[in-house]
Design a protein around this motif. Structure first.
Motif, PDB file in Angstrom:
ATOM      1  N   ALA A   1      -1.257  12.520   0.686  1.00  0.00           N
ATOM      2  CA  ALA A   1      -2.281  11.710   1.357  1.00  0.00           C
ATOM      3  C   ALA A   1      -2.780  12.389   2.629  1.00  0.00           C
ATOM      4  O   ALA A   1      -2.033  13.080   3.319  1.00  0.00           O
ATOM      5  N   ASP A   2      -4.061  12.174   2.921  1.00  0.00           N
ATOM      6  CA  ASP A   2      -4.622  12.541   4.214  1.00  0.00           C
ATOM      7  C   ASP A   2      -4.121  11.488   5.208  1.00  0.00           C
ATOM      8  O   ASP A   2      -4.543  10.331   5.173  1.00  0.00           O
TER       9      ASP A   2
ATOM     10  N   GLY B   1      -2.721  -8.096  -5.016  1.00  0.00           N
ATOM     11  CA  GLY B   1      -3.353  -6.784  -4.923  1.00  0.00           C
ATOM     12  C   GLY B   1      -2.380  -5.718  -4.452  1.00  0.00           C
ATOM     13  O   GLY B   1      -1.177  -5.941  -4.346  1.00  0.00           O
ATOM     14  N   GLY B   2      -2.926  -4.564  -4.164  1.00  0.00           N
ATOM     15  CA  GLY B   2      -2.133  -3.439  -3.670  1.00  0.00           C
ATOM     16  C   GLY B   2      -3.028  -2.233  -3.533  1.00  0.00           C
ATOM     17  O   GLY B   2      -4.210  -2.273  -3.888  1.00  0.00           O
ATOM     18  N   GLY B   3      -2.474  -1.160  -3.007  1.00  0.00           N
ATOM     19  CA  GLY B   3      -3.276   0.034  -2.792  1.00  0.00           C
ATOM     20  C   GLY B   3      -2.480   1.310  -2.989  1.00  0.00           C
ATOM     21  O   GLY B   3      -1.248   1.319  -2.897  1.00  0.00           O
ATOM     22  N   ILE B   4      -3.199   2.384  -3.268  1.00  0.00           N
ATOM     23  CA  ILE B   4      -2.608   3.726  -3.394  1.00  0.00           C
ATOM     24  C   ILE B   4      -3.466   4.685  -2.595  1.00  0.00           C
ATOM     25  O   ILE B   4      -4.692   4.716  -2.760  1.00  0.00           O
ATOM     26  N   ILE B   5      -2.832   5.463  -1.723  1.00  0.00           N
ATOM     27  CA  ILE B   5      -3.548   6.442  -0.909  1.00  0.00           C
ATOM     28  C   ILE B   5      -3.030   7.828  -1.258  1.00  0.00           C
ATOM     29  O   ILE B   5      -1.854   8.141  -1.059  1.00  0.00           O
TER      30      ILE B   5
ATOM     31  N   TYR C   1       0.863  -1.184   0.000  1.00  0.00           N
ATOM     32  CA  TYR C   1       0.000   0.000   0.000  1.00  0.00           C
ATOM     33  C   TYR C   1       0.898   1.232   0.000  1.00  0.00           C
ATOM     34  O   TYR C   1       1.725   1.400   0.893  1.00  0.00           O
ATOM     35  N   LEU C   2       0.719   2.056  -1.024  1.00  0.00           N
ATOM     36  CA  LEU C   2       1.545   3.253  -1.198  1.00  0.00           C
ATOM     37  C   LEU C   2       0.869   4.445  -0.542  1.00  0.00           C
ATOM     38  O   LEU C   2      -0.303   4.731  -0.823  1.00  0.00           O
TER      39      LEU C   2
END
Length: 459
Positions: A244-245, A391-395, A238-239
């Protein structure tokens, strides 16, 4: 080798129930019965199949509390999360019942010289599913409902520690009106399972499990020329980007790492934070992880329950210790608590580098790997520096940029932007690289085990 399976409550270490294993002869009889039921089921209309699948969803809701409590007792997930899992399963049934007939309707194509072609999605036969313990209902429903909609028969070998959940699901299916023998939860050991893969009446194999298990099952199925779908492990990144908040990012990342006691293939596991906000995120993240309450999964005050088995906790702790020996730093957690049950605290490791289990491997439990990146490009490089790709994430506040990064650069099957998600019936689920191949959900899973048949009308 024992001829029975005993399930254990991971919150207490106490025995729950005992189940007798089937021998090869009994399994052969079950397989033949499933095949016989398939021979009838394949001729049911799409609408008739959908009607029964809709009824299975209703029956899951009707037996929700009994199944949720059993799942919690067998593998230690929070009771509320067990209920959420069953709600998701019911939604899968409802989506499949609504959209399955159109997904499988086939099509006509115009050929040259006025000839016509028909494309038909015909069922294959008995599909054998080998499923894990971490989502005792969802993993089963995910593959079985799609295959029942496609017209196939279904066999299930569930993980031994959630044997009771598998048996109860079989009852739910029968209570909903599914024909007898069409779906069967069989209690067998690995040797019998390996032989089943090679049986001529088994037409496809699907596994959710570790990469090592995927290699073994894939090799056996490939040797027998059986189609497979493999949904395997991962160490999803997760980036957290500079804009980002941070408060929101921390909430997302804590949930992503600790949901289902951290025992999720698509959990957030590596947290790659750009240098500009690294310290701010680190301090807030560690504080939030350290504040979580680990306790009885039936207690509404618990944020996490125990790990599912004692050996799994031991493996996780050894991975933490090895990572520390190779330079990682424990910022919170990292110690096995005293007392009964297989509990493990929410843990954060910093100074995580290649060569450590916390960087290279899947940590299947509530341990977060915190990694510093120079900027967004470096963060993406680190995210993709993995043999896994589920999977993965971007914030970030820049949603458009995140979507573009996900499309262009993220080498995974799924990407979550500004949130943590598990699965949705409307979108494909699956990975690349050592995370396996094939897709489930979103209509894709319904067509994994069908014969896409060409019928050409020449004159």
């Amino acid at each position: 080798m024992s001829d029975s399976i005993q399930t254990t409550n991971p919150a207490t270490g106490q025995a729950l129930d005992t189940y007798q294993k089937l021998d090869k002869k009994a399994v052969e009889a079950r397989l033949k019965a499933c095949h016989a039921a398939f021979l009838e089921w394949r001729h049911e209309s799409l609408e008739s199949r959908a009607s029964i699948i809709q009824a299975i969803g209703q029956e899951l809701r009707s037996q929700r509390e009994e199944l949720a409590k059993l799942m919690t007792d067998e593998m230690g997930k929070l009771l509320q999360q067990s209920r959420q899992e069953i709600d998701l399963c019911a939604s899968i049934c409802e989506w499949t019942a609504e959209h399955g007939p159109s997904e499988l309707a086939g099509e006509e194509r115009e050929l040259s010289k006025g000839q016509k072609g028909h494309v038909q999605f015909a069922p294959l036969g008995v599909i054998y599913g080998i499923q894990p313990w971490n989502y005792p209902a969802y993993q089963v429903v995910r593959y079985s409902i799609a295959n029942l909609m496609a017209g196939n028969g279904v066999l299930l070998k569930h993980a031994s520690n959630v044997t009771g959940s598998g048996q109860l699901l079989a009852k739910v299916y029968r209570d909903a009106g599914l024909p007898e023998d069409l779906f069967q939860a069989i209690v067998i050991d690995h040797d019998v399972s390996d032989g089943l893969i090679e049986h001529e009446l088994v037409r496809g194999v699907t596994l959710t499990g570790s990469s090592d298990a995927g290699r073994k099952i894939g090799e056996l199925a490939g040797r027998a020329l059986k189609k497979t779908v493999l949904e395997l492990g991962s160490n999803d990144a997760y980036l957290v980007l500079a804009d980002a908040d941070i408060e929101k990012a921390v909430k997302i990342c804590v949930k992503g790492r600790t949901y289902n006691n951290g025992e999720t293939c698509i959990a957030a596991k590596r947290f790659v934070v750009v240098d500009e906000v690294f310290e701010e995120f680190r301090d807030a993240f560690v504080q939030a992880m350290d504040a979580l309450t680990v306790g009885d999964p039936r207690d509404d005050g618990s944020d996490m329950g125990p790990m599912a088995r004692e050996d799994l906790r031991k493996t996780l702790h050894e991975q933490v210790e090895e990572s520390v020996e190779r330079g990682a730093t424990i910022l919170c957690g990292g110690k096995i608590p005293e007392g009964e049950g297989y509990y493990y605290p929410a843990t954060v490791l910093s100074d995580v580098q290649p060569g450590q289990p916390a960087y290279d491997d899947e940590l299947f439990g509530p341990v977060a790997s915190l990694i510093r990146a120079r900027d967004a490009d470096d963060a993406m490089r680190i995210a993709n520096d993995s043999r896994f790709g589920l999977g993965g994430g971007i914030i970030t506040r820049d949603q458009d940029r995140a979507v573009e990064l996900a499309k262009r650069s993220f080498d995974t099957g799924m990407v979550f932007i500004n949130g943590f998600g598990l699965a949705t019936p409307t979108m494909p689920f699956g990975g690349v690289k050592d995370s396996g191949f094939g897709r489930e959900h979103g209509g894709f899973g319904i067509k994994e085990f069908v014969n896409t048949k060409s019928i050409l009308v020449m004159g």
